[in-house]
Design a protein around this motif. Structure first.
Motif, short mmCIF file in Angstrom:
data_model
loop_
_atom_site.label_atom_id
_atom_site.label_comp_id
_atom_site.label_asym_id
_atom_site.label_seq_id
_atom_site.Cartn_x
_atom_site.Cartn_y
_atom_site.Cartn_z
N UNK A 171 -11.03 2.09 10.39
CA UNK A 171 -10.70 1.64 9.04
C UNK A 171 -9.72 2.62 8.43
N UNK A 172 -8.67 2.09 7.82
CA UNK A 172 -7.78 2.95 7.05
C UNK A 172 -7.68 2.39 5.65
N UNK A 173 -7.44 3.29 4.71
CA UNK A 173 -7.42 2.92 3.30
C UNK A 173 -6.23 3.61 2.65
N UNK A 174 -5.43 2.86 1.90
CA UNK A 174 -4.26 3.40 1.23
C UNK A 174 -4.32 3.01 -0.24
N UNK A 175 -4.36 4.02 -1.12
CA UNK A 175 -4.35 3.79 -2.56
C UNK A 175 -2.95 4.12 -3.06
N UNK A 176 -2.33 3.18 -3.77
CA UNK A 176 -0.98 3.39 -4.31
C UNK A 176 -1.05 3.48 -5.83
N UNK A 177 -0.78 4.68 -6.33
CA UNK A 177 -0.67 4.95 -7.77
C UNK A 177 -1.83 4.38 -8.59
N UNK A 178 -3.02 4.37 -8.02
CA UNK A 178 -4.23 3.85 -8.67
C UNK A 178 -4.07 2.40 -9.15
#
Length: 89
Positions: free
Chosen positions: A9-16
């Motif tokens: 699993x990968x998770x990417x948060x962009x600028x909240x």
């Protein structure tokens, strides 16, 4: 029928403001304040405000959530071994 080969699993948060996750197996529940889903690594809960599921692909195991992201919480997958299996390890 195609098989999922993704085992992580990968998770990417962009600028909240958005969260992209892969390795998603199923969505457990959602509304404007949370999205909960199972992944190959366990349960993930995204909390925030005005959350929307922008894209969900069960074939690729991907989800894209937009809105104001306040937190991301993980829960380990529980062992499916019975009591006896755990005792006699």
């Amino acid at each position: 029928m195609s098989e999922k080969v993704l085992k992580h699993t990968s998770l990417l948060i962009k600028e909240r403001s958005s969260v992209e996750v892969d390795g998603v197996e199923s969505v457990l529940g959602f509304d404007e304040s949370y999205v909960a889903f199972d992944t190959v690594a366990g349960k993930i809960i995204v909390e925030g405000q005005g959350l929307k599921i922008e894209n969900l692909s069960k074939e690729r195991g991907e989800i894209l959530i937009s809105g104001k992201i306040n937190g991301v919480f993980y829960e380990e997958k529980k062992s499916r071994d019975g009591l006896l299996a755990r005792i006699f390890k």
